[in-house]
Design a protein around this motif. Structure first.
Motif, PDB file in Angstrom:
ATOM      1  N   UNK A   1       0.873  -1.171   0.048  1.00 38.73           N
ATOM      2  CA  UNK A   1       0.177   0.018  -0.085  1.00 38.73           C
ATOM      3  C   UNK A   1       0.878   1.447   0.146  1.00 38.73           C
ATOM      4  N   UNK A   2       2.136   0.987   0.569  1.00 40.95           N
ATOM      5  CA  UNK A   2       3.184   2.174   0.714  1.00 40.95           C
ATOM      6  C   UNK A   2       3.318   2.685  -0.885  1.00 40.95           C
ATOM      7  N   UNK A   3       3.678   1.697  -1.442  1.00 39.28           N
ATOM      8  CA  UNK A   3       4.067   1.741  -3.190  1.00 39.28           C
ATOM      9  C   UNK A   3       2.885   2.101  -4.013  1.00 39.28           C
ATOM     10  N   UNK A   4       1.857   1.536  -3.681  1.00 41.79           N
ATOM     11  CA  UNK A   4       0.552   1.971  -4.235  1.00 41.79           C
ATOM     12  C   UNK A   4      -0.051   3.298  -4.153  1.00 41.79           C
ATOM     13  N   UNK A   5       0.081   3.763  -2.720  1.00 45.66           N
ATOM     14  CA  UNK A   5      -0.294   5.005  -2.509  1.00 45.66           C
ATOM     15  C   UNK A   5       0.331   6.014  -2.902  1.00 45.66           C
ATOM     16  N   UNK A   6       1.922   5.650  -3.153  1.00 48.90           N
ATOM     17  CA  UNK A   6       2.805   6.823  -3.376  1.00 48.90           C
ATOM     18  C   UNK A   6       2.667   7.089  -5.114  1.00 48.90           C
ATOM     19  N   UNK A   7       2.540   6.133  -5.574  1.00 47.12           N
ATOM     20  CA  UNK A   7       2.905   6.462  -7.293  1.00 47.12           C
ATOM     21  C   UNK A   7       1.220   6.481  -7.766  1.00 47.12           C
ATOM     22  N   UNK A   8       0.184   6.186  -7.158  1.00 49.86           N
ATOM     23  CA  UNK A   8      -0.974   6.326  -7.673  1.00 49.86           C
ATOM     24  C   UNK A   8      -1.389   7.858  -8.061  1.00 49.86           C
TER      25      UNK A   8
ATOM     26  N   UNK B   1       0.648   7.924   1.344  1.00 51.06           N
ATOM     27  CA  UNK B   1       2.013   7.081   1.603  1.00 51.06           C
ATOM     28  C   UNK B   1       2.326   7.222   3.135  1.00 51.06           C
ATOM     29  N   UNK B   2       2.191   8.480   3.551  1.00 47.59           N
ATOM     30  CA  UNK B   2       2.469   8.648   5.022  1.00 47.59           C
ATOM     31  C   UNK B   2       1.607   7.645   5.962  1.00 47.59           C
ATOM     32  N   UNK B   3       0.350   7.631   5.616  1.00 53.09           N
ATOM     33  CA  UNK B   3      -0.871   6.752   6.258  1.00 53.09           C
ATOM     34  C   UNK B   3      -0.180   5.341   6.474  1.00 53.09           C
ATOM     35  N   UNK B   4       0.292   4.793   5.022  1.00 51.34           N
ATOM     36  CA  UNK B   4       0.601   3.357   4.895  1.00 51.34           C
ATOM     37  C   UNK B   4       2.047   3.198   5.699  1.00 51.34           C
ATOM     38  N   UNK B   5       2.940   3.884   5.605  1.00 50.48           N
ATOM     39  CA  UNK B   5       4.230   3.892   6.244  1.00 50.48           C
ATOM     40  C   UNK B   5       3.988   3.736   7.549  1.00 50.48           C
ATOM     41  N   UNK B   6       3.216   4.602   8.092  1.00 51.51           N
ATOM     42  CA  UNK B   6       3.081   4.566   9.625  1.00 51.51           C
ATOM     43  C   UNK B   6       2.359   3.374  10.233  1.00 51.51           C
ATOM     44  N   UNK B   7       1.497   2.878   9.085  1.00 49.29           N
ATOM     45  CA  UNK B   7       0.598   1.513   9.384  1.00 49.29           C
ATOM     46  C   UNK B   7       1.672   0.390   9.426  1.00 49.29           C
TER      47      UNK B   7
END
Length: 555
Positions: A59-66, A444-450
């Motif tokens: 999700x970090x990658x998906x959220x960052x590049x989407x 991406x911040x959300x998913x990194x912290x997740x």
């Protein structure tokens, strides 16, 4: 304005929030599946944490590049691709035979989860009439919580079934297939259409969004506001986020997403069955049953949030949520003192653990209910060894039920505010040209912290105790409470093209805008022009004009 949005809007929201449903299902289903997989494959706590964290990593990658691709290809195309990836990930997990393959499937699903979590709120926020934007964007959070509830119900039903955990993963492919079938009838965001030069199509979408009872002049006014806000959009770059008018909202969006995860909420979702087994519920089945109550609370209170968010506003709900969650976490920590004690799970021998809750946390140990002794797994001296803890004393029962009650209270307050407001605010506070790029960074911040939380929770319970872990989360929420009080403005009732003006000027004028008087007069939307690089009429005003800016903001 019509009293409710047209049926067309609800159809679009229903179709697009299937992405939210899959987000919730794929992040929630692991709670029930994990308690079965860990026994079947004899997984360590670290391996369990990485199965949970695999989706988060994707999700970090998906959220960052989407965000980048949502600007290039449009919101609708990203939704289509995420549906395909959801199906692919479900198939990989369903047929996995090895730990590494399951991790790979979780990462693939995570790519789709990250893309959906970024694009769905933005898509809805750009389509929704401003009077209903809060409720409609929050419907996505309702879909997420609904997905989590469905995941818990299916986990409860399939826990004892042969290959039940595989069916849990396989079922997630069906909603994605439904979304694929809906996509031909979904319009592209009118703001994306304008950027492509398809102004007539954008006007047609706006007409369907606002309904036939709204004057054409209002539709044209909305269209003109969008056109004016995108005059210099072609120059929008990631570096433009460092300009003050963009950087302030970026800090707000990222901090709220950070707080959403560092509140520890997803440990309640990912590990709820594990937590409740630690808390004294005797079997996997009973722990999963009470996990359903937690997921149902999340969904019900999200419905409450939908009904009040456009009336009470985002800021009040956030502040209430933070305070309530701190209380819930403090009580949860006290409950675990009754159950486990303030014991670090780092003993050399199992016999040193005097409580079942502490014994159950140590991978090498099992509890004997008959002898009330903690011993090494497989010890032939005892025939009743278990890793679940059944309450046997009044003190244990008090702790068990206090743990469940405080967990439900904590989840309820999360759902009212912190669970949905960060996604809503993220869809509102950025200018059109920078919205997807900023949204991708916040997501991406959300998913990194997740990811950080999901792969450290069990380890922290071993080293700083379960109670210490919950109290650490409470301390972080107190920091978030201060941040919200001083830095988060109210955005209800404003056009997306007007919201950025809340971030113009110094902190003093910014705080005044956070508390705009309700009887402020309105002004024409032509005064709210703002380009994607942060250039706006208001941006060129000095602080003595801040009072005029406040008047402009109210409709």
């Amino acid at each position: 304005m019509t009293p409710v949005p047209p049926k067309f809007v609800f159809f679009v929201v229903f179709c697009i929030t299937i992405g939210g449903l899959l987000f919730g299902y794929d992040t929630g289903v692991i709670s029930g599946a994990l308690v079965v997989i860990k026994d079947e494959w004899d997984l360590s706590k670290t391996q369990q944490e990485f199965i949970v964290g695999g989706t988060t990593l994707g999700a970090i990658v998906g959220g960052l590049f989407s965000g980048y691709f949502a600007d290039r290809w449009g919101r609708r195309t990203i939704t289509f691709l995420s549906s395909l990836v959801f199906i692919l990930g479900a198939l990989i997990m369903t047929f996995s035979k090895h730990y590494s393959v399951l991790i790979g499937g979780r990462v693939v699903v995570g790519l789709a989860v990250g893309a959906a979590s970024m694009v769905v709120p933005i898509y809805i926020g750009e389509l929704a009439p401003k009077e209903f934007r809060g409720r409609l964007v929050t419907l996505n959070v309702l879909a997420i919580t609904g997905g989590q509830l469905i995941a818990y119900l299916l986990a409860w039903a399939l826990t004892d079934a042969h290959n039940g955990w595989r069916w849990m993963f396989a079922i997630s492919a069906f909603p994605a297939a439904i979304q694929l079938c809906c996509l031909p009838w979904l319009p592209e965001s009118p703001r994306v259409l304008i950027r492509r030069g398809e102004k007539e199509k954008a006007q047609a979408v706006l007409r369907r969004v606002y309904g036939e009872n709204v004057p054409e002049s209002m539709v044209l006014d909305e269209l003109d506001s969008m056109v004016q806000s995108m005059r210099t959009e072609s120059t929008s770059r990631y570096i433009d986020l460092l300009q003050p008018i963009n950087f302030k909202p970026l800090i707000v969006a990222c901090m709220l997403q950070l707080m959403q995860q560092f509140s520890g909420f997803n440990t309640a979702m990912y590990y709820s069955a594990t937590i409740l087994k630690m808390a004294g519920f005797a079997s996997t089945k009973s722990a999963t049953q009470f996990s359903i109550a937690i997921a149902a609370t999340n969904m019900i209170m999200t419905i409450v949030a939908i009904t009040i968010i456009d009336r009470f506003g985002r800021r009040k709900l956030l502040l209430t949520s933070f305070v309530g969650m701190v209380v819930g976490l403090v009580l949860l920590g006290i409950a675990f003192i009754f159950i486990v004690g303030l014991v670090k799970i780092t003993k050399d021998t199992c016999g040193e653990y005097l409580k079942c809750g502490a014994c159950a946390l140590d991978d090498k140990c099992n509890w004997s209910p008959g002898s009330l002794v903690c011993t090494v797994k497989g010890d032939s001296m005892y025939s009743d060894l278990t890793d679940a803890c059944e309450s046997v004393t009044t003190r244990d029962r008090v702790g068990t039920w206090l743990a469940l009650a405080s967990l439900i209270f904590y989840v309820a307050l999360y759902a009212v505010g912190l669970g949905n407001v960060p996604w809503l605010i993220q869809s509102e506070i950025f200018a059109q040209g920078i919205r997807s790029k900023a949204g991708s960074l916040a997501t991406a911040t959300n998913w990194v912290s997740n990811f950080i939380i999901s792969v450290t929770f069990l380890t922290m319970t071993l080293h700083i105790t379960a109670s210490g872990t919950f109290w650490l989360y409470a301390s972080i929420l107190l920091i978030g409470l201060v941040f919200v009080f001083f830095m988060v403005p109210e955005t209800k009732g404003l056009k997306l093209e007007d919201v950025q003006k809340l971030f113009v000027g110094n902190i003093a004028s910014y705080r005044r805008r956070t508390n705009v008087p309700k009887n402020s007069s309105s002004s024409s939307s032509s005064d709210s022009d703002s380009d994607v690089n942060g250039n706006s009429n208001a941006a060129n005003d000095d602080d003595r004009d801040s009072a005029k800016d406040v008047v402009v903001l109210r409709n």
